[in-house]
Enzyme design. Structure first.
Site, mmCIF file in Angstrom:
data_model
loop_
_atom_site.group_PDB
_atom_site.id
_atom_site.type_symbol
_atom_site.label_atom_id
_atom_site.label_comp_id
_atom_site.label_asym_id
_atom_site.label_seq_id
_atom_site.Cartn_x
_atom_site.Cartn_y
_atom_site.Cartn_z
ATOM 1 C CE LYS A 20 33.669 36.222 35.046
ATOM 2 N NZ LYS A 20 32.246 36.069 35.394
ATOM 3 N N GLY A 35 24.907 40.476 38.665
ATOM 4 C CA GLY A 35 23.840 40.154 39.614
ATOM 5 C C GLY A 35 22.675 41.135 39.614
ATOM 6 C CB ALA A 38 27.835 40.203 34.276
ATOM 7 N N GLY A 39 24.606 40.240 34.330
ATOM 8 C CA GLY A 39 23.462 41.141 34.196
ATOM 9 C C GLY A 39 22.228 40.529 33.576
ATOM 10 C CG ASN A 46 26.100 32.355 39.625
ATOM 11 O OD1 ASN A 46 25.164 31.797 40.176
ATOM 12 N ND2 ASN A 46 27.295 32.331 40.147
ATOM 13 C CB THR A 47 22.444 36.256 40.078
ATOM 14 O OG1 THR A 47 23.789 36.429 40.516
ATOM 15 C CG2 THR A 47 21.511 36.657 41.194
#
Lengths: 255, 67
Positions: free
Chosen positions: A96, A157, A183-184, A205-206
């Site tokens: 990535k 995040g 992301a986001g 992830n987050t």
């Protein structure tokens, strides 16, 4: 089936491995998510305290495809070096590309991202660049030979969800490689929307690791991504300004 | 010999000759690590026969959690 380069995956959820409350919770979250691709970062080992546990070493690496990232890189050259370090582990061919151009927003540097992508494609990597939701850049990354494009939904995040669904749909429309929204993502609704827009996968992830109950959220994300994909394949109805009755108007027993 | 190991100057014991000796010394030879010497990334096979020299810059990296 999600196809990236020569690899195929049943799951369309790609899961990050950072910031979980504990390895036990993380293992369970990974398990219930049914994700087959897990992301990692490459960092100096603390060799002076090498007994510290490592999540990767507790995983059955035959069961998962590792997607290391180049996080920490600010230039194409740094990203290429991190990618080569990752590949030298002998554990993975995917990378990535993540080249950050702004410390506050963690938005990617488009020029360095493109340069790193070109270089790593030449080196024979399976390349998945993390990019902004820029439509032209996504096209240029594909022309450079990347194997998937990974536009951000909103800053890393931030949990803000998809802030520009229009751009994302343009990227999806013109894509010749899989589009993975990266992301986001904050909630299952965000992940489902990404899939309903026609994305091929979601990387998060987050949203899971920092949820109140990461294991439950991992399951929710899995289901949301499956539901969103089914909805996309089924084809949603057009939006109308006024109501259309679902029940027949004829044969009423009153009046 | 003295080497720069992950950013710290370290005096290595006499018996350390190859990269694989360093990994054994720190008890990380059975872990998933990647070694870079003076900017050159080594494959696992190269750990055995890559000799170290005074003032070498050694980077030992591994995979950690990340998104």
């Amino acid at each position: 089936m999600l196809k990236i380069g020569s690899l195929s995956f049943q799951s369309r959820l790609l899961l990050g491995t950072g910031k979980y409350p504990s390895f036990e919770i993380q293992k369970e979250a990974v398990e219930v998510s049914e994700a087959q691709i897990l992301t990692f970062a490459v960092r100096r080992m603390n060799i002076f305290e090498s007994s510290q546990p490592n999540f990767l070493e507790q995983l059955d690496t035959n069961k998962y495809t590792l997607l290391p990232n180049t996080a920490g890189a600010k230039t194409a050259a740094e990203a290429v070096r991190i990618a080569k370090l990752a590949k030298a582990s002998g554990l993975c061919d995917m990378i990535k590309v993540e080249v950050i151009g702004c410390d506050k927003t963690l938005l990617p540097d488009p020029i360095e991202t493109l340069k790193a992508t070109e270089e790593l494609v030449k080196e024979g990597f399976i390349v998945l660049p993390y990019t902004s939701d820029d439509v032209v850049l996504a096209r240029k990354l594909q022309e450079a030979g990347c194997h998937a494009v990974m536009p951000g939904a909103s800053p890393i995040g931030s949990g803000q969800g998809i802030i520009n669904p229009l751009n994302l749909s343009f990227i999806i429309e013109q894509a010749v490689v899989p589009v993975i929204v990266d992301a986001g993502i904050g909630s299952p609704a965000d992940a489902a929307l990404a899939m309903e827009l026609g994305a091929d996968g979601v990387l998060l992830n987050t949203a899971v690791s920092a949820a109140h109950d990461p294991v439950k959220m991992a399951k929710a994300m899995k289901l949301a991504i499956e539901a969103g994909r089914l909805g996309y394949e089924a084809g949603r109805i057009e939006k109308k300004r006024y109501a259309t009755a679902s029940s027949p108007k004829e044969g009423m027993s009153i009046g | 010999m003295k080497v720069l190991l992950n950013g710290e100057w370290i005096q290595l014991p006499e018996h350390i000759i190859n990269v694989s000796d360093v990994l054994k010394h720190y008890d990380i030879h059975q872990r998933h690590v990647v070694v870079e010497i003076n900017g050159e990334i080594l494959t696992k096979l190269e750990h055995q026969n890559t000799r170290l020299a005074d003032k070498d810059r050694i980077e030992i990296v591994h995979f950690v959690g990340g998104g």
